[in-house]
Design an enzyme around this catalytic site. Structure first.
Site, PDB file in Angstrom:
ATOM      1  N   LEU A  73       3.248  -0.119 -15.957  1.00 38.70           N
ATOM      2  CA  LEU A  73       2.157  -0.672 -15.149  1.00 38.70           C
ATOM      3  C   LEU A  73       2.362  -0.242 -13.699  1.00 38.70           C
ATOM      4  O   LEU A  73       3.341  -0.634 -13.052  1.00 38.70           O
ATOM      5  CB  LEU A  73       2.158  -2.202 -15.230  1.00 38.70           C
ATOM      6  CG  LEU A  73       2.076  -2.804 -16.646  1.00 38.70           C
ATOM      7  CD1 LEU A  73       2.016  -4.330 -16.553  1.00 38.70           C
ATOM      8  CD2 LEU A  73       0.862  -2.272 -17.388  1.00 38.70           C
ATOM      9  N   GLY A  94      -1.380  -1.247  -9.507  1.00 40.02           N
ATOM     10  CA  GLY A  94      -1.650  -2.262  -8.491  1.00 40.02           C
ATOM     11  C   GLY A  94      -1.491  -1.739  -7.070  1.00 40.02           C
ATOM     12  O   GLY A  94      -0.918  -0.674  -6.834  1.00 40.02           O
ATOM     13  N   ARG A 122       1.297  -7.597  -1.144  1.00 36.90           N
ATOM     14  CA  ARG A 122       2.329  -8.303  -0.379  1.00 36.90           C
ATOM     15  C   ARG A 122       3.187  -7.362   0.473  1.00 36.90           C
ATOM     16  O   ARG A 122       3.901  -7.798   1.371  1.00 36.90           O
ATOM     17  CB  ARG A 122       3.220  -9.118  -1.326  1.00 36.90           C
ATOM     18  CG  ARG A 122       2.512 -10.335  -1.892  1.00 36.90           C
ATOM     19  CD  ARG A 122       3.228 -10.896  -3.129  1.00 36.90           C
ATOM     20  NE  ARG A 122       2.886 -10.159  -4.346  1.00 36.90           N
ATOM     21  CZ  ARG A 122       3.348 -10.474  -5.556  1.00 36.90           C
ATOM     22  NH1 ARG A 122       4.183 -11.486  -5.707  1.00 36.90           N
ATOM     23  NH2 ARG A 122       2.982  -9.776  -6.612  1.00 36.90           N
ATOM     24  N   GLY A 129       6.092  -0.957 -13.018  1.00 35.82           N
ATOM     25  CA  GLY A 129       6.369   0.108 -12.046  1.00 35.82           C
ATOM     26  C   GLY A 129       7.089  -0.384 -10.813  1.00 35.82           C
ATOM     27  O   GLY A 129       7.602   0.412 -10.027  1.00 35.82           O
ATOM     28  N   GLY A 142       6.772 -15.634 -13.615  1.00 35.49           N
ATOM     29  CA  GLY A 142       6.204 -16.396 -14.717  1.00 35.49           C
ATOM     30  C   GLY A 142       7.328 -17.072 -15.496  1.00 35.49           C
ATOM     31  O   GLY A 142       8.423 -16.523 -15.619  1.00 35.49           O
ATOM     32  N   GLU A 155       2.237 -18.622 -15.260  1.00 37.62           N
ATOM     33  CA  GLU A 155       2.456 -18.053 -13.930  1.00 37.62           C
ATOM     34  C   GLU A 155       2.784 -19.171 -12.948  1.00 37.62           C
ATOM     35  O   GLU A 155       2.303 -20.300 -13.091  1.00 37.62           O
ATOM     36  CB  GLU A 155       1.205 -17.297 -13.474  1.00 37.62           C
ATOM     37  CG  GLU A 155       0.954 -16.028 -14.256  1.00 37.62           C
ATOM     38  CD  GLU A 155       2.147 -15.088 -14.226  1.00 37.62           C
ATOM     39  OE1 GLU A 155       2.463 -14.574 -13.138  1.00 37.62           O
ATOM     40  OE2 GLU A 155       2.774 -14.878 -15.275  1.00 37.62           O
ATOM     41  N   ASN A 191       9.911 -14.627 -17.037  1.00 38.32           N
ATOM     42  CA  ASN A 191       9.362 -13.428 -17.677  1.00 38.32           C
ATOM     43  C   ASN A 191       9.624 -12.244 -16.757  1.00 38.32           C
ATOM     44  O   ASN A 191       9.217 -12.250 -15.594  1.00 38.32           O
ATOM     45  CB  ASN A 191       7.856 -13.638 -17.869  1.00 38.32           C
ATOM     46  CG  ASN A 191       7.129 -12.337 -18.134  1.00 38.32           C
ATOM     47  OD1 ASN A 191       7.678 -11.434 -18.757  1.00 38.32           O
ATOM     48  ND2 ASN A 191       5.899 -12.249 -17.650  1.00 38.32           N
ATOM     49  N   TYR A 204      11.435  34.483  17.967  1.00 37.90           N
ATOM     50  CA  TYR A 204      10.009  34.200  17.814  1.00 37.90           C
ATOM     51  C   TYR A 204       9.251  34.752  18.997  1.00 37.90           C
ATOM     52  O   TYR A 204       9.566  34.429  20.157  1.00 37.90           O
ATOM     53  CB  TYR A 204       9.843  32.676  17.723  1.00 37.90           C
ATOM     54  CG  TYR A 204       8.446  32.203  17.432  1.00 37.90           C
ATOM     55  CD1 TYR A 204       7.722  32.715  16.357  1.00 37.90           C
ATOM     56  CD2 TYR A 204       7.855  31.209  18.205  1.00 37.90           C
ATOM     57  CE1 TYR A 204       6.450  32.263  16.084  1.00 37.90           C
ATOM     58  CE2 TYR A 204       6.582  30.741  17.922  1.00 37.90           C
ATOM     59  CZ  TYR A 204       5.875  31.278  16.860  1.00 37.90           C
ATOM     60  OH  TYR A 204       4.621  30.823  16.575  1.00 37.90           O
TER      61      TYR A 204
END
Ligand code: UD1
Ligand code: CA
Length: 482
Positions: A19, A22, A26, A113, A151, A168, A183, A401
């Site tokens: 995942l 998102g 935050r 992720g 969670g 949650e 979780n 140069y």
């Protein structure tokens, strides 16, 4: 990366979905959350690396959405496949977006992720537990001293192995908030029951999102087995949702990197101050002084000493090299027993030969400095091929140069460049030749020659004495006139 073993026909077909769609509100960042770095690599790159050790990388799907193309550019080279979740309506919605991609698999392991410390060993344990227990959903759980914001796992009974729901933080009762079993956001799902029930997800919650966590309750109600397995090390599941969590995870990775280097024979003084990326390799008996950064795919040999405040990125350092404090190296290579610094700046394409010395306030770019050659003080060497046993005097500058093009300077073996010389490229100084101090060299110097390119000295004997006497006389006349 270890290759995953070949699949037997009876084995379930396993995919890993990460995942990563998102925004990471935050973090208050312009960059997407999963591209924030810990241990010198984007969060998502860590998760992909762990996943690709468990299944072939073509079975790893990163679900991307917010700034998707930026995320794809950053990790596309790993070979993962991408699923687009165009609108980000929650972790459950992310898996809805992946339905087609996952259709050919039996089991999907879902990783987050933003949880980069997960190891391949834990993913394998989760997979094996899930498959051997014939579960519909297995949650990787952990006991955290401070479970805030995670969670909570609600069991069917206090001793039950089966899970009734995940709640949650925002929706949890005071009593549920006291539960310390959390979780991790990492799960195994059997693909069939997941997609047979995913449409039952609702967004009646404070965020108006489809929570993947609600699948626990939905599957449990549908009389499917929802189990959990505890992560062996709770810190493996930590998520980076805030800048301060990013810093915690980064510190954790840096310390374990230092720890493993020390175990392999590297001395690190004050490891808390050193920043060493995961991919860096350092040989035994090398000493790292405080406040050193060793970044990217840098390889340092054995018996080296790396001085304080040196920053070394994507470079190759041989054995017995001494890097005194304050050096900056970027895509450089340094052969055995060379000495650098203090305060040398080796830019990309700098190759420092065996036993060569590069000293204070010397900058090199796209340069080959041969064996035992020295450039010890206040020098700029750019686009130059410098042979063996060359002495480059203090303040030497290659003028490489012309405002449009870069040109090359060649200094052959054994040449001696006097201090404060400028070498206007393209130009060559031949073998064993000398350039007189303060010369401006614009033409090639053949082997075994002396080139002096500076104004001839004018000498006026007694000039200073005359001046002094003239001034004294003038002063006397002025005070007499008052
Ligand atoms: C989630 C879990 C929470 C768990 C925690 C562990 C939910 C609802 N909650 O909370 O139970 O304790 O992880 O770290 O799942 N993402 C998408 N698409 C979206 C929304 C999120 O791909 O539409 C991705 C994010 O980029 C992130 C991951 O899913 O990588 C988790 O999302 P995040 O918002 O961080 O969830 P948490 O609030 O941490
Ligand atoms: Ca998170």
């Amino acid at each position: 990366m270890s290759k995953s073993p070949a699949r037997r026909v009876s084995d379930p077909r396993v995919a890993i979905a990460i995942l990563a769609a998102g925004k990471g509100t935050r973090l208050k960042s312009k960059a997407p959350k999963v591209l924030h770095e810990v241990g010198g690599k984007p969060l998502l790159a860590h998760v992909i690396a762990a996943a690709a050790q468990v299944v072939p990388v073509e079975d790893v799907f990163a679900i991307v959405g917010h700034q998707a193309s930026r995320v794809q550019d950053a990790v596309g080279n790993t070979g993962v496949r991408f699923v687009i979740q165009a609108e980000q309506r929650g972790t459950g919605h992310a898996l809805m977006a992946a339905q087609e991609a996952l259709a050919g698999y039996d089991v999907v392991i879902v990783l987050s992720g933003d949880a980069p410390l997960i190891t391949s060993a834990t993913i394998e344990k989760l997979r094996d537990f899930h498959v051997s227990n014939n579960a519909a959903m297995t949650v990787l759980a952990a006991e955290l001293a401070d479970p805030t914001n995670y969670g909570r796992v609600i069991r069917k009974g206090s001793k039950s192995a089966e899970i009734a729901a995940i709640v949650e933080e925002k929706s949890a009762s005071l009593e549920q908030r006291r539960i310390r079993e959390i979780n991790s956001g990492i799960y195994a799902f059997s693909v069939k029951p997941l997609y047979a029930n995913i449409d039952r997800l609702e967004s009646e919650n404070p965020h108006r999102e489809f929570y993947l966590t609600d699948m626990a309750k939905i599957l449990a109600k549908a009389k499917q087995r929802v189990l959990s397995i505890a992560a062996a090390d709770a810190s493996e599941v930590l998520g980076a949702n805030t800048r301060s969590e990013l810093a915690d995870i980064d510190r954790n990775l840096r310390m374990s990197k230092c720890q493993s280097l020390m175990e392999s024979g590297v001395t690190i003084f004050y490891p808390e101050t050193c920043v060493i990326d995961g991919d860096a390799e350092i040989g035994a008996d090398t000493i790292i002084e405080p406040f050193v950064q060793i970044l990217g795919a840098t390889r340092v040999g054995s018996d080296c000493r790396i001085g304080s405040y040196s920053v070394i990125r994507n470079s190759r350092i041989g054995d017995g090299v001494v890097i005194r404090p304050g050096c900056v190296l970027e895509q450089a290579s340094v052969e055995n027993i060379a000495i650098l610094g203090p305060y040398s700046h080796l830019r990309s394409g700098s190759h420092i030969g065996e036993g060569a010395h590069v000293g204070n306030f010397v900058e090199t770019k796209n340069v080959r400095l041969g064996k035992r050659s020295k450039a010890n003080h206040l020098t700029y060497l750019g686009d130059a091929e410098i042979g063996e046993a060359v002495n480059v005097g203090a303040g030497t500058i290659t003028c490489n140069y012309d405002g449009v093009h870069k040109h090359k300077t060649v200094i052959d073996d054994g040449a001696f460049i006097g201090s404060d010389s400028t070498l206007v490229a393209p130009v060559r100084v031949g073998k064993r030749s000398y350039v007189g101090a303060a010369s401006c060299v614009t033409e090639d110097v053949p082997d075994d020659s002396l080139a002096v390119g500076r104004a001839r000295q004018i000498l006026k004997p007694g000039w200073a004495k005359d001046k002094r006497e003239r001034q004294a006389k003038q002063k006397k006349e002025e005070s007499a006139a008052k």
